[in-house]
Structures are given as structure tokens and as C-alpha cells.
Design a protein around this motif. Structure first.
Motif, PDB file in Angstrom:
ATOM      1  N   ILE A 505       0.866  -1.178   0.000  1.00  0.00           N
ATOM      2  CA  ILE A 505       0.000   0.000   0.000  1.00  0.00           C
ATOM      3  C   ILE A 505       0.900   1.224   0.000  1.00  0.00           C
ATOM      4  O   ILE A 505       1.750   1.390   0.887  1.00  0.00           O
ATOM      5  CB  ILE A 505      -0.933   0.008   1.214  1.00  0.00           C
ATOM      6  CG1 ILE A 505      -1.880  -1.189   1.135  1.00  0.00           C
ATOM      7  CG2 ILE A 505      -1.721   1.314   1.287  1.00  0.00           C
ATOM      8  CD1 ILE A 505      -2.742  -1.372   2.340  1.00  0.00           C
ATOM      9  N   VAL A 506       0.726   2.078  -0.982  1.00  0.00           N
ATOM     10  CA  VAL A 506       1.520   3.294  -1.092  1.00  0.00           C
ATOM     11  C   VAL A 506       0.715   4.436  -0.485  1.00  0.00           C
ATOM     12  O   VAL A 506      -0.321   4.832  -1.022  1.00  0.00           O
ATOM     13  CB  VAL A 506       1.875   3.600  -2.563  1.00  0.00           C
ATOM     14  CG1 VAL A 506       2.708   4.878  -2.648  1.00  0.00           C
ATOM     15  CG2 VAL A 506       2.624   2.426  -3.178  1.00  0.00           C
ATOM     16  N   GLY A 507       1.176   4.941   0.627  1.00  0.00           N
ATOM     17  CA  GLY A 507       0.479   6.002   1.350  1.00  0.00           C
ATOM     18  C   GLY A 507       0.121   5.546   2.744  1.00  0.00           C
ATOM     19  O   GLY A 507      -0.701   4.636   2.913  1.00  0.00           O
ATOM     20  N   GLY A 508       0.733   6.180   3.746  1.00  0.00           N
ATOM     21  CA  GLY A 508       0.538   5.753   5.131  1.00  0.00           C
ATOM     22  C   GLY A 508      -0.247   6.736   5.967  1.00  0.00           C
ATOM     23  O   GLY A 508      -0.019   6.843   7.173  1.00  0.00           O
ATOM     24  N   GLY A 509      -1.186   7.444   5.329  1.00  0.00           N
ATOM     25  CA  GLY A 509      -2.121   8.250   6.098  1.00  0.00           C
ATOM     26  C   GLY A 509      -3.228   7.381   6.661  1.00  0.00           C
ATOM     27  O   GLY A 509      -3.166   6.137   6.602  1.00  0.00           O
ATOM     28  N   ALA A 510      -4.274   8.005   7.180  1.00  0.00           N
ATOM     29  CA  ALA A 510      -5.355   7.252   7.814  1.00  0.00           C
ATOM     30  C   ALA A 510      -5.984   6.257   6.842  1.00  0.00           C
ATOM     31  O   ALA A 510      -6.215   5.094   7.197  1.00  0.00           O
ATOM     32  CB  ALA A 510      -6.407   8.212   8.345  1.00  0.00           C
ATOM     33  N   VAL A 511      -6.238   6.688   5.611  1.00  0.00           N
ATOM     34  CA  VAL A 511      -6.888   5.793   4.650  1.00  0.00           C
ATOM     35  C   VAL A 511      -5.994   4.605   4.316  1.00  0.00           C
ATOM     36  O   VAL A 511      -6.451   3.461   4.256  1.00  0.00           O
ATOM     37  CB  VAL A 511      -7.271   6.567   3.366  1.00  0.00           C
ATOM     38  CG1 VAL A 511      -7.808   5.614   2.307  1.00  0.00           C
ATOM     39  CG2 VAL A 511      -8.304   7.640   3.680  1.00  0.00           C
TER      40      VAL A 511
END
Length: 670
Positions: A505-511
Motif C-alpha cells: 500500500i503506497v500512502g501511510g495516512g489514515a486511509v
């Protein structure tokens, strides 16, 4: 309906009209310790909603134990302000109570002008990040007198009952706990000695208020902190409190520093009611249950099944002060939900901001944000049935406008359904239940599977259009990110689809983190399966635990920032991090992804270029506003307002509050 919930109860000489209590919750509506109009308006609204008891608090008994951020009733000069609120609560049919507060070692030095906090022993507090000074015998007598003096002022101010807080890790709890009480005098050591300070405080308060006056204590059913008191010990503590003169025991969960979640969605509804039941078996006075009691059905069940004699509705009444009135009238579907998100309440407090509610735009703004009947009803068209569109439609209809809500999809809710998909987020679906009921109550016409076009607007000829088009996921300018075999988090959350054994998963914000957890949980034991296997001794404990936390996919999250979850609230981020670790999700931070394919992620960690094979690659790299309709509207010459993510992608509170405020401005617009 709900006969037990709405039956009266006697507490010492007082009869309360029903079994619903609003408990003390920090609100941070002032920084001068004074009870101002914002507090008054807030408590008045809670009382109007039908609760039996409305508790004002926490209220400090001295400055060193509460500081600037907590109300104070430690001087006679404060009595008139508190008298105003007791009169207002009583005039609306509720019983006004007060909670007396001393944080002890939990007091932040910043809030007491840099002074060190005090506690039973000089044991470092991870909550206040300070080591308190050990209280002397003189300190003990002084604090006890502060409690009793404040209790006497509470009686003079017109309160019907006084509660002393002995939970959450505050001063009385610190004396009780072997973790924080290392004293070698008569106030430390054995449980009998550790009980001495709390029971002396309660006895002093009893003497101050008189024998017939209701006195309560709020206690932890289990501290949920290693080396501290568990529910094996707390029944003995409760019996000691009863002997000290309390007429009501208010049971909650553990300390603020507990690593067991106390309030969020992860805690199942009524999850800590068993703690109240344990205490109720040990004492003869009424007992309150607390934490995540959400629905009238749950409250009635707890009372009828013998868990408790009363229920606390804290954040639930922030979300909808009229929960009691709606329940009594059988309008359960119209109760605005508390989804235990902690974003408007707990997160705000931890950030030094006043309490609001993401789903109730009026919480904390009771006299400022008023829905008034319109004097010029308009034909209103709302394009989009996400949270912003739903709120603007309901509010405009409440004002008396004729509202027609259009939705391109086959159901209302928009991104609510998407957000409710990850583990422990299902509470968000309650918003759809609420809005569906409110649309019906206020006569909003709803057309599903009907995209709004300029042609439709010209045909409908509305006086005003609210555009709630929402947002869509974006793809970053990374080589390979546009490939069709690379999914978005929205693709994965919207519907079940086959995924490979290894997932990036690329992107480690809340979503991104919620998507990672959603995938990591796939293939683990359900609660029902775990219960079945446990009950029948079908597998050893280590295999059961493995089945709980080992799923069918290996998941890794790539985040460019040095810290994942940076957009998450303080009260929930740590829970997410614990869960990701528990389910074996790898977090690769400080990672700039440089190239993607359907089977490989390449990234730069600041030192080296690295690459790893994955079966499935998913993007969670943000979203952008959809502006198709709003771009065409200026040419139609019809007044319009863009709301929600159509303005800028944001959180639930931006959508709901924005929709509400936009509707209030309708009469001032064309």
C-alpha cells in the motif's frame, strides 16, 4: 417502551425521574476556571433533552489539582456562576449534580504555572510527563479539606448531588494503586492503608453535605494498567466506599494511560458493563454503568439483565442531547449517533481545543447555531447524498424549505459506506440510519440513481442548488502509477475483490492504514469462530491467538514521511499502530516511492534505492474534489453553493458542519 430506563430511582433522599445520567466530561470551554455562558448553554441543552441527572464537571477543589483548564469551585466567589447552571438544569426537569476533581500527578505543570504536581509518591507519570512531589501529611489534610469545603459550596450552589472522582488515574486512584503509591506510612502499603485517603475524602464530603444529601463516587472497575488494581480488587474498594457514606457508585473503565482502549470504536458496545455488574454484586447502593452505551435498547437490556441501576450517556448526549426524549417517544431511528470516533471530543481536548462533535454541528454552539423557521420557503435542489448533502438537505427541510435530494448511486451515504468498511469502523453506518430517518421525517424527496446534470437543473428550476459532488481518489505522478493493474484504496474498500498473498500500500495516512488493516484481517478467526473453538477446547491457546491475528495476506505500507498516520487523532492513532503490529503489517516510513508496476515497488529510503516484489499494489495517496457540476453551474444563472469534499477533501466534521452552516445561510442567499 423502555419502561425500566424511564422509571424513577431513589438515591438517598432524592428521586431521579429516570435512569439516564450525563456524566462529567472535560469540555475546555474556558481557560480561567470560570463557568461561563458557553458551559451554561451546553448543560441547559443536555437538561432539555430529558436526562435524569446532568453532572457538571470536572470541577477542581483547588488550583494545584486542576489548573487553568478545569472549572473551579474552590472559592465562594464562584458560587453564583454555579447557581445559575443548577437553576437552568433544574428548570428543564433534570437533577443537577457536580463532580469534584483533583488530578494529582496527572496535572500538567504547564497548567499550574510550572509548579510540580502532587501525588501520593514521587512516581513519574507518563500522562503528565512529570514526577509529582510526594504529599506530606499536611498536604493530605489540606486536600481533604478542599474536597469537603467544595462539597459544601456545591450544596450552597443548589446541586442535588455530589460526585467524587476516584477513577481514570487521578489523585484518589493514585493513592489506591500500588503502582503509584509507594508510601510507607498509614496511607501506603496494604489495601486498607491505600484506601485511607479516598475513604477519608468521602467521609469528609459526607459530613460537609449532610446525611440526607446524595453522595456518589466514580470509580474504575479495572485500572487496566499493569501493577495496578484489577476487577479482583475493585469490589473490596467499592464496599469500602459504601461504608464511607456513598449512596451511588459510578463505574467506568481504566486510566487514561491504559493501553486497553477505553472509548473508541474498538471497544464493543456496552463492553465495560461487566465491570459495573461486578461492583453491583458487592454493594447494596445503586450502581451506574459507563462507556459505549449507545442505544436505548442496550441501556434497557443492561438495566433488565442486572448489570446496573443507571446508565451514563456521555459522548452519546454530546452527539444528541435529545437521545432520552427521542427514546421515550419511540423515535429511536431519529437519534443522531455517537460513532465513538473521538475526533470532536477526546482529540480536541488533547489538542487544547474545546469539545465539539463531528456529527452534531450544534454541540458547543447551542445558542449560536439555531435552526429557525424560514420566512421565505425555497425550492432547494441538493446534488449528492454523501454526508454534506444529507446534512444540508435535512437542515434546509427543518427550516421549512422544499428539498429534493438527488444521488447518482443507488443508495444514500456517499463515502460513509467506504469509511465504514475497515475493521471497527462499522459504527459509521449509523449515520446512514439517522439520515434516512430524518429525510423521511422532514419530507425530503429523494431520487436515487439520478445524476444531476445542467439539463436536469433547468428542468427542475430550483431556487437554489447545493452541490455535494464529493471527491475521487488521485494517482500520484510516479512512473507506473497510472497502470490499470494498480488499484486504489477506494477500489478495495468499495467491494471485495481477490488480492495476492503479498500486498503493498503506497500512502501511510489514515486511509492507507485503515486499508492495510482491512486486508490484514482477511482470513483471521471471526469472534464467533474464536468463541466456538475456545468453548469446545478445539485448539490450544497459542493456535487460537495465531488464528486471531494471522490472515491470508502479508501487507506492507510505504509512507514518505518519517511517521505513518500523521493525519490521525491522538486518541486513536496509537490504537491503530497497536493493531497494525498485532496483525503483522510492516510500516516502511521515510520511503519515497520512485517507480511502480503491478508486481514491484521501488523506493528510496534516503540512502539507497530498494525494490521488492508484491502480488498486489494499492494506492492510498489522497483524493481530489469532483467539480463537474459546479463548473457548469455558473452558466445556468441559478444560485448555488458547493459543500463538502466538492470544496476541498476533508473529514466528516468538515462535511457535516459545512452542510449545516450552508443551509443556515440559505435565507441570506438568492
Amino acid at each position: 417502551m423502555f419502561d425500566t430506563l424511564f422509571s424513577p430511582i431513589a438515591i438517598n433522599s432524592l428521586t431521579v425521574k429516570n435512569r439516564i445520567a450525563y456524566p462529567s466530561l472535560g469540555l475546555l470551554y474556558s481557560w480561567d476556571r470560570k463557568l461561563n455562558d458557553r458551559y451554561l448553554n451546553y448543560f441547559t441543552e443536555i437538561a432539555r433533552g430529558g436526562a435524569g441527572i446532568v453532572t457538571v464537571g470536572p470541577v477542581g477543589v483547588d488550583f494545584i489539582g486542576s489548573g487553568l483548564a478545569v472549572l473551579g469551585l474552590d472559592t465562594d466567589e464562584a458560587i453564583p456562576d454555579f447557581s445559575r447552571v443548577t437553576e437552568a438544569i433544574r428548570a428543564r426537569g433534570a437533577s443537577p449534580w457536580i463532580q469534584l476533581f483533583h488530578a494529582g500527578a496527572y496535572t500538567h505543570p504547564l497548567l499550574i504555572n510550572g509548579a510540580p504536581p502532587m501525588g501520593p509518591s514521587a512516581v513519574y507519570s507518563p500522562y503528565s510527563k512529570a514526577t509529582p512531589r510526594e504529599m506530606s501529611r499536611e498536604d493530605i489534610r489540606t486536600v481533604q479539606k478542599s474536597f469537603s469545603d467544595t462539597a459544601a459550596r456545591a450544596v450552597e450552589a443548589g446541586f442535588d448531588g455530589v460526585e467524587v472522582i476516584a477513577s481514570a488515574g487521578y489523585l484518589l486512584t493514585q493513592f489506591l494503586s500500588p503502582k503509584t503509591n509507594k508510601r510507607t506510612d498509614g496511607y501506603g502499603g496494604s489495601l486498607e492503608n491505600r484506601l485511607r485517603f479516598p475513604t477519608e475524602v468521602l467521609s469528609a464530603c459526607r459530613q460537609a453535605v449532610g446525611e440526607g444529601f446524595p453522595l456518589s463516587v466514580r470509580m474504575a472497575g479495572n485500572d487496566f494498567v499493569p501493577e495496578s488494581n484489577t476487577d479482583e480488587v475493585t469490589p473490596a474498594i467499592a464496599r469500602a466506599y459504601e461504608k464511607s457514606g456513598v449512596n451511588l457508585i459510578n463505574v467506568t473503565g481504566g486510566w487514561h494511560e491504559s493501553k486497553v482502549p477505553q472509548l473508541p470504536m474498538e471497544l464493543p458496545r456496552t463492553g465495560y458493563a461487566y465491570l459495573a455488574a461486578t461492583i453491583r454484586k458487592a454493594v447494596s447502593v445503586p450502581v451506574m454503568a459507563s462507556n459505549r452505551i449507545t442505544t436505548p435498547m442496550d441501556a434497557e437490556r443492561l438495566l433488565n439483565d442486572g448489570y446496573c441501576d443507571m446508565v451514563n450517556l456521555g459522548r452519546v448526549l454530546i452527539a444528541d442531547p435529545f437521545w432520552p426524549a427521542k427514546a421515550r417517544e419511540g423515535r429511536v431511528e431519529e437519534i443522531r449517533p455517537c460513532v465513538a470516533c473521538s475526533q470532536g471530543c477526546t482529540d480536541e481536548i488533547f489538542s487544547g481545543m474545546p469539545v465539539t462533535c463531528i456529527g452534531n454541528p450544534r454541540a458547543g454552539y447551542e445558542t449560536e447555531r439555531i435552526v429557525r423557521p424560514t420566512t421565505s420557503p425555497k425550492q432547494v435542489m441538493v446534488a449528492g447524498a454523501g454526508p454534506a448533502g444529507l446534512e444540508v438537505a435535512v437542515t434546509a427541510a427543518q427550516m421549512g424549505h422544499r428539498v429534493h435530494l438527488f444521488e447518482a448511486g443507488d443508495a444514500i451515504g456517499g463515502q460513509i459506506t467506504l469509511a465504514a468498511t475497515p475493521p471497527n469502523k462499522g459504527e459509521l453506518l449509523e449515520y446512514i440510519r439517522y439520515y434516512r430517518a430524518m429525510l423521511a421525517r422532514h419530507g425530503v424527496t429523494v431520487s436515487l440513481s439520478t445524476p444531476v446534470t445542467p439539463e436536469l437543473i433547468s428542468q427542475e428550476k430550483p431556487d437554489h442548488v447545493f452541490v455535494a459532488e464529493g471527491a475521487e481518489p488521485t494517482r500520484p505522478p510516479i512512473p507506473g502509477a497510472q497502470d490499470e493493474d494498480i488499484l486504489s484504496s477506494w477500489d478495495v474498500l468499495k467491494k471485495d475483490r481477490p488480492l495476492g498473498k503479498s500486498v503493498a500500500i503506497v500512502g501511510g495516512g489514515a486511509v492507507g492504514l485503515e486499508t492495510a488493516l482491512h486486508i490484514a484481517v482477511k482470513g483471521t478467526f471471526s469472534p464467533e469462530m474464536f468463541h466456538f473453538l475456545s468453548a469446545h477446547d478445539a485448539a490450544p491457546p497459542e493456535r487460537l491467538r495465531q488464528g486471531l491475528f494471522t490472515g491470508n495476506h502479508r501487507v506492507a505500507v510505504f509512507e514518505m514521511a518519517p511517521r505513518a498516520g500523521g493525519d490521525m487523532g491522538r486518541s486513536t492513532r496509537w490504537i491503530m499502530m497497536d493493531n497494525l503490529k498485532r496483525y503483522g503489517v510492516r510500516l516502511i516510513t521515510g520511503a519515497t516511492v520512485t517507480r511502480l508496476s503491478g508486481e514491484e515497488v521501488c523506493w528510496d529510503d534516503g540512502t539507497n534505492e530498494q525494490a521488492e516484489h508484491f502480488d498486489t499494489v494499492i494506492l492510498a495517496t489522497g483524493s481530489r474534489s469532483v467539480t463537474t457540476l459546479s463548473a457548469a453551474l455558473p452558466d445556468l444563472g441559478i444560485p448555488y453553493t458547493v459543500v463538502g469534499d466538492g470544496l476541498a477533501p476533508g473529514k466528516f466534521n468538515h462535511a457535516i458542519h459545512g452542510g449545516f452552516l450552508a443551509a443556515l445561510q440559505l435565507d441570506a442567499r438568492g
